[in-house]
Structure formats: C-alpha cells, structure tokens
Design a protein around this motif. Structure first.
Motif, PDB file in Angstrom:
ATOM      1  N   GLU A   4      -2.803  31.169 -16.670  1.00 35.32           N
ATOM      2  CA  GLU A   4      -2.032  30.020 -17.027  1.00 35.32           C
ATOM      3  C   GLU A   4      -2.663  28.624 -16.239  1.00 35.32           C
ATOM      4  OE1 GLU A   4      -0.315  29.405 -19.755  1.00 35.32           O
ATOM      5  OE2 GLU A   4      -0.362  31.790 -20.098  1.00 35.32           O
TER       6      GLU A   4
ATOM      7  N   SER B 273       5.513  26.846 -22.792  1.00 39.13           N
ATOM      8  CA  SER B 273       6.013  27.488 -21.785  1.00 39.13           C
ATOM      9  C   SER B 273       6.754  28.605 -22.163  1.00 39.13           C
ATOM     10  CB  SER B 273       6.560  26.718 -20.589  1.00 39.13           C
ATOM     11  OG  SER B 273       7.701  26.067 -21.190  1.00 39.13           O
ATOM     12  N   ASP B 274       6.737  29.576 -21.279  1.00 40.05           N
ATOM     13  CA  ASP B 274       7.929  30.859 -21.374  1.00 40.05           C
ATOM     14  C   ASP B 274       8.940  30.807 -20.451  1.00 40.05           C
ATOM     15  OD1 ASP B 274       9.191  33.220 -21.953  1.00 40.05           O
ATOM     16  OD2 ASP B 274       7.436  34.336 -21.285  1.00 40.05           O
ATOM     17  N   SER B 275      10.016  30.728 -20.678  1.00 43.76           N
ATOM     18  CA  SER B 275      10.973  30.750 -19.501  1.00 43.76           C
ATOM     19  C   SER B 275      11.457  32.046 -18.880  1.00 43.76           C
ATOM     20  CB  SER B 275      12.459  30.171 -20.188  1.00 43.76           C
ATOM     21  OG  SER B 275      12.874  30.984 -21.311  1.00 43.76           O
ATOM     22  N   ASN B 276      10.735  33.109 -19.448  1.00 44.63           N
ATOM     23  CA  ASN B 276      11.042  34.525 -18.894  1.00 44.63           C
ATOM     24  C   ASN B 276       9.672  34.979 -17.830  1.00 44.63           C
ATOM     25  OD1 ASN B 276      13.623  34.658 -20.236  1.00 44.63           O
ATOM     26  ND2 ASN B 276      12.585  35.371 -21.936  1.00 44.63           N
ATOM     27  N   SER B 277       8.759  33.994 -17.832  1.00 41.35           N
ATOM     28  CA  SER B 277       7.856  34.660 -17.083  1.00 41.35           C
ATOM     29  C   SER B 277       8.076  34.807 -15.553  1.00 41.35           C
ATOM     30  CB  SER B 277       6.530  33.468 -17.351  1.00 41.35           C
ATOM     31  OG  SER B 277       7.015  32.113 -16.645  1.00 41.35           O
TER      32      SER B 277
ATOM     33  N   GLN C  96       6.406  26.906 -15.496  1.00 41.69           N
ATOM     34  CA  GLN C  96       7.106  26.448 -16.755  1.00 41.69           C
ATOM     35  C   GLN C  96       7.201  24.742 -16.512  1.00 41.69           C
ATOM     36  OE1 GLN C  96      10.849  27.921 -17.353  1.00 41.69           O
ATOM     37  NE2 GLN C  96      11.063  26.830 -19.554  1.00 41.69           N
TER      38      GLN C  96
END
Length: 118
Positions: free
Chosen positions: A109, A82-86, A72
């Motif tokens: 990514e 971006s994904d905060s839960n990745s 992130q």
C-alpha cells in the motif's frame, strides 16, 4: 518522501539476515507511514521497535492495529480506495506469527503512494 521498496527483496534479505533486515524494514515502514499519513511527529520507527521489545510485543500489536487506521487516513488524503478492516487483519496476522505478511501488505500500500522515481 515515501520510498518504494521491492517487497520480494525485503523478504529475502530478512530471511538471509535472520531477521535483522526485517527490523530495519519495520522501522522504515513506521517512518514511511507517518509521512504518508502526514503525521511526522508521531512515534518514530525506532521508538516503536524499542517499545515493542520493552512491552514483550504488546506495543507492536497495538501499532499494527493503528497502522491500518493510518494507512486508511493516508489513502483517503490521496483519493485512493481504502479498507477499514486492514488494521484488524494486520493485528491477526501478527498475533499468529505472520508479521512479515503484514509488513508486505503495508509496504504494498505504501508503494502505491510512493513518489515515482525520475
């Protein structure tokens, strides 16, 4: 410099070599993620792998969660979505024995951030 890797080739080589290439791939992912997040002094891929062995994979689970945060950070530095839960996703996949799927997602990514080949 982040190296772009063909995910299908990495998975096939990991299967053919009974996981040995998967170890190399994991080490490369850790190192590339350190470069992408502009944190070259963080724990290297080899050390992360060794700590995973010594702690019976507990450190690997911790690293998978932290990988989401690093990814992130790297994406934000480049202005990418971006994904905060990745990190949670990578952790859950690894807990259920699907670490190679997490590798594929992280590599995907990283490939978006890789320097284009000339």
């Amino acid at each position: 410099m982040i190296q772009e890797r063909n995910i299908v080739t990495c998975v096939i080589l990991s299967i053919i070599t009974c996981g040995i290439y998967g170890i190399y791939w994991f080490i490369c992912i850790v190192n590339d993620l350190n470069v992408a997040a502009d944190t070259p002094n963080d724990t290297s891929g080899g050390i992360v792998f060794l700590l995973g062995i010594v702690t019976c994979s507990i450190y690997t689970l911790y690293w998978m969660y932290k990988a989401g945060q690093k990814l992130q950070l790297a994406q934000q530095k480049r202005g990418l979505p971006s994904d905060s839960n990745s990190g949670i996703l990578y952790l859950i996949l690894t807990i259920f024995g699907l670490g190679i799927v997490a590798y594929c997602l992280i590599q995907s990514e990283l490939n978006k951030m890789a320097t284009p080949r000339v």
